[in-house]
Write a protein that holds these residues in place. Sequence first.
Motif, PDB file in Angstrom:
ATOM      1  N   ILE A 142       0.838  -1.202   0.000  1.00 29.29           N
ATOM      2  CA  ILE A 142       0.000   0.000   0.000  1.00 29.29           C
ATOM      3  C   ILE A 142       0.871   1.249   0.000  1.00 29.29           C
ATOM      4  N   ALA A 143       1.916   1.234   0.848  1.00 26.89           N
ATOM      5  CA  ALA A 143       2.793   2.405   0.952  1.00 26.89           C
ATOM      6  C   ALA A 143       3.505   2.682  -0.366  1.00 26.89           C
ATOM      7  N   LEU A 144       3.956   1.647  -1.023  1.00 30.39           N
ATOM      8  CA  LEU A 144       4.707   1.826  -2.272  1.00 30.39           C
ATOM      9  C   LEU A 144       3.827   2.309  -3.418  1.00 30.39           C
ATOM     10  N   THR A 145       2.547   2.008  -3.346  1.00 26.48           N
ATOM     11  CA  THR A 145       1.643   2.433  -4.427  1.00 26.48           C
ATOM     12  C   THR A 145       0.866   3.692  -4.076  1.00 26.48           C
ATOM     13  N   GLY A 146       1.176   4.281  -2.917  1.00 28.40           N
ATOM     14  CA  GLY A 146       0.502   5.519  -2.532  1.00 28.40           C
ATOM     15  C   GLY A 146      -0.898   5.327  -2.015  1.00 28.40           C
ATOM     16  N   GLY A 147      -1.258   4.086  -1.668  1.00 31.72           N
ATOM     17  CA  GLY A 147      -2.614   3.823  -1.207  1.00 31.72           C
ATOM     18  C   GLY A 147      -2.897   4.315   0.196  1.00 31.72           C
ATOM     19  N   LEU A 148      -1.845   4.742   0.918  1.00 29.46           N
ATOM     20  CA  LEU A 148      -2.063   5.255   2.269  1.00 29.46           C
ATOM     21  C   LEU A 148      -2.657   6.663   2.261  1.00 29.46           C
ATOM     22  N   ASN A 149      -2.666   7.292   1.116  1.00 24.37           N
ATOM     23  CA  ASN A 149      -3.123   8.683   1.037  1.00 24.37           C
ATOM     24  C   ASN A 149      -4.636   8.772   0.844  1.00 24.37           C
ATOM     25  N   THR A 150      -5.389   8.097   1.689  1.00 29.04           N
ATOM     26  CA  THR A 150      -6.842   8.192   1.618  1.00 29.04           C
ATOM     27  C   THR A 150      -7.326   9.325   2.516  1.00 29.04           C
ATOM     28  N   GLN A 151      -8.474   9.856   2.189  1.00 32.44           N
ATOM     29  CA  GLN A 151      -9.038  10.958   2.949  1.00 32.44           C
ATOM     30  C   GLN A 151     -10.142  10.438   3.879  1.00 32.44           C
ATOM     31  N   PRO A 152     -10.324  11.116   5.034  1.00 35.00           N
ATOM     32  CA  PRO A 152     -11.446  10.734   5.903  1.00 35.00           C
ATOM     33  C   PRO A 152     -12.758  10.751   5.138  1.00 35.00           C
ATOM     34  N   GLY A 153     -13.589   9.735   5.373  1.00 37.02           N
ATOM     35  CA  GLY A 153     -14.861   9.629   4.669  1.00 37.02           C
ATOM     36  C   GLY A 153     -14.809   8.743   3.446  1.00 37.02           C
ATOM     37  N   ASP A 154     -13.587   8.363   3.018  1.00 36.19           N
ATOM     38  CA  ASP A 154     -13.437   7.481   1.856  1.00 36.19           C
ATOM     39  C   ASP A 154     -13.407   6.038   2.343  1.00 36.19           C
ATOM     40  N   ALA A 155     -14.553   5.360   2.283  1.00 35.79           N
ATOM     41  CA  ALA A 155     -14.658   3.999   2.802  1.00 35.79           C
ATOM     42  C   ALA A 155     -14.495   2.946   1.715  1.00 35.79           C
ATOM     43  N   ASN A 156     -13.959   3.326   0.583  1.00 36.92           N
ATOM     44  CA  ASN A 156     -13.841   2.405  -0.546  1.00 36.92           C
ATOM     45  C   ASN A 156     -12.570   1.572  -0.430  1.00 36.92           C
ATOM     46  N   PHE A 157     -12.725   0.316  -0.016  1.00 42.58           N
ATOM     47  CA  PHE A 157     -11.573  -0.577   0.118  1.00 42.58           C
ATOM     48  C   PHE A 157     -10.882  -0.796  -1.227  1.00 42.58           C
ATOM     49  N   TYR A 158     -11.664  -0.787  -2.301  1.00 42.80           N
ATOM     50  CA  TYR A 158     -11.098  -1.104  -3.606  1.00 42.80           C
ATOM     51  C   TYR A 158     -10.297   0.053  -4.195  1.00 42.80           C
ATOM     52  N   ALA A 159     -10.332   1.204  -3.517  1.00 39.00           N
ATOM     53  CA  ALA A 159      -9.420   2.277  -3.903  1.00 39.00           C
ATOM     54  C   ALA A 159      -8.012   1.983  -3.402  1.00 39.00           C
ATOM     55  N   VAL A 160      -7.911   1.082  -2.416  1.00 40.97           N
ATOM     56  CA  VAL A 160      -6.611   0.670  -1.866  1.00 40.97           C
ATOM     57  C   VAL A 160      -6.108  -0.562  -2.605  1.00 40.97           C
ATOM     58  N   PHE A 161      -6.963  -1.588  -2.675  1.00 36.27           N
ATOM     59  CA  PHE A 161      -6.658  -2.808  -3.427  1.00 36.27           C
ATOM     60  C   PHE A 161      -7.762  -3.025  -4.449  1.00 36.27           C
ATOM     61  N   PRO A 162      -7.460  -3.076  -5.736  1.00 33.05           N
ATOM     62  CA  PRO A 162      -8.489  -3.314  -6.752  1.00 33.05           C
ATOM     63  C   PRO A 162      -9.258  -4.607  -6.488  1.00 33.05           C
ATOM     64  N   HIS A 163     -10.554  -4.579  -6.754  1.00 30.04           N
ATOM     65  CA  HIS A 163     -11.411  -5.731  -6.496  1.00 30.04           C
ATOM     66  C   HIS A 163     -10.913  -6.974  -7.214  1.00 30.04           C
TER      67      HIS A 163
END
Length: 389
Positions: A142-163
Amino acid sequence: MQQLDALTREASALGAGEYAAVDARAAEQEVARVMQICNACRYCEGFCAVFPAMTRRLEFNRSDVHLLANLCHNCSACLHACQYAPPHEFAVNVPRAMAQVRAHTYREYAWPAALGSLYARAGLAVALATAGSLAVFLMLAIALTGGLNTQPGDANFYAVFPHNLLAVLFGLVLLFVCGVFGVGVARFWREGEAHPVEAGAIGEAVHDVLSLRYLGGGHGEGCNNESDAFTLARRRFHHLTFYGFMLCFAATCVATGYHYLLGYEAPYPLFSVPVVLGTLGGLGLLVGPAGLLWLNVRRNPLQTDPGQKPMDRGFIALLLLVAGSGLLLLALREQASMPFWLALHLGCVMGLFLTMPYGKFAHGIYRSAALLKWAVEKRRPARLKLGGD
């Protein structure tokens, strides 16, 4: 007993690999010895499936012992009812003898066998190390792909890991687990006589599995745990664990249907079917294993095999981690820390699935197969079986 002592002395003079084989043989012969005594007494004949199956045999070969050991639910009613239990010189302890053989069958049926032996020796350490290392790996990804940069209120798991990525990863793990269990059940089923499987036998076995019929004890009042007092706590905690797991699985299936069949993508509302099923399942997986751990700590040492504690507690620890991390993820899914909890939860789930064929989860698979085998056997004409290898 002299034969058992001789096998134990023989085992102590061998290397580690040879010791496992002799130790298994010693455990099997102890079950055969105990069953010979029980077959002469038959006081416990109506207690569970073990004793009716026992009465159809005059001697007990390896396949018979494996069947009886996996039929045993370790309710321990027979131990407290037995006039030959320790400290009697016969030292009849059916629950412990059966538990020791069951542990050997898990390792023998597992593929590859080395993983089964490793988990049996250090189940808690292996479980935590597997889940922890997978969680750390996912966090780094997640860190290497920038997935840690989520904003509060963004509950979309698939924005971190594609479905689709998650579907492929967990699909491969599930195929591996099903393949390992398929090999193990095939090995177990080939032992002994083969009979055609009838619909009535399947229905009976399914009923006995889903109702945990033989965790009712000898008189339906429950199991014995730390004393000779009957309690239904073990049966209830097992039910919470099993149905909690099934509810979580159902939540995943419904969410998959939503995604692929209806085009309805996550995140889902709190009162949607997948979320409600997952929440109820998570609570079951939290309360059930916690109760089983409490009973495991309090259990009378005579009723179980002390050597299986690492395997038992490793499985319970993973279930608690999966449930706890899943509920935390749900509660914090709109927080900026969501990717961390997601990685932790996915690591625990993947660790649970990867260790399933080698840990305590295996007892449910082989016990179900044993119940089906017994349901098939008892529909055949009674014919006393002679043992022999």
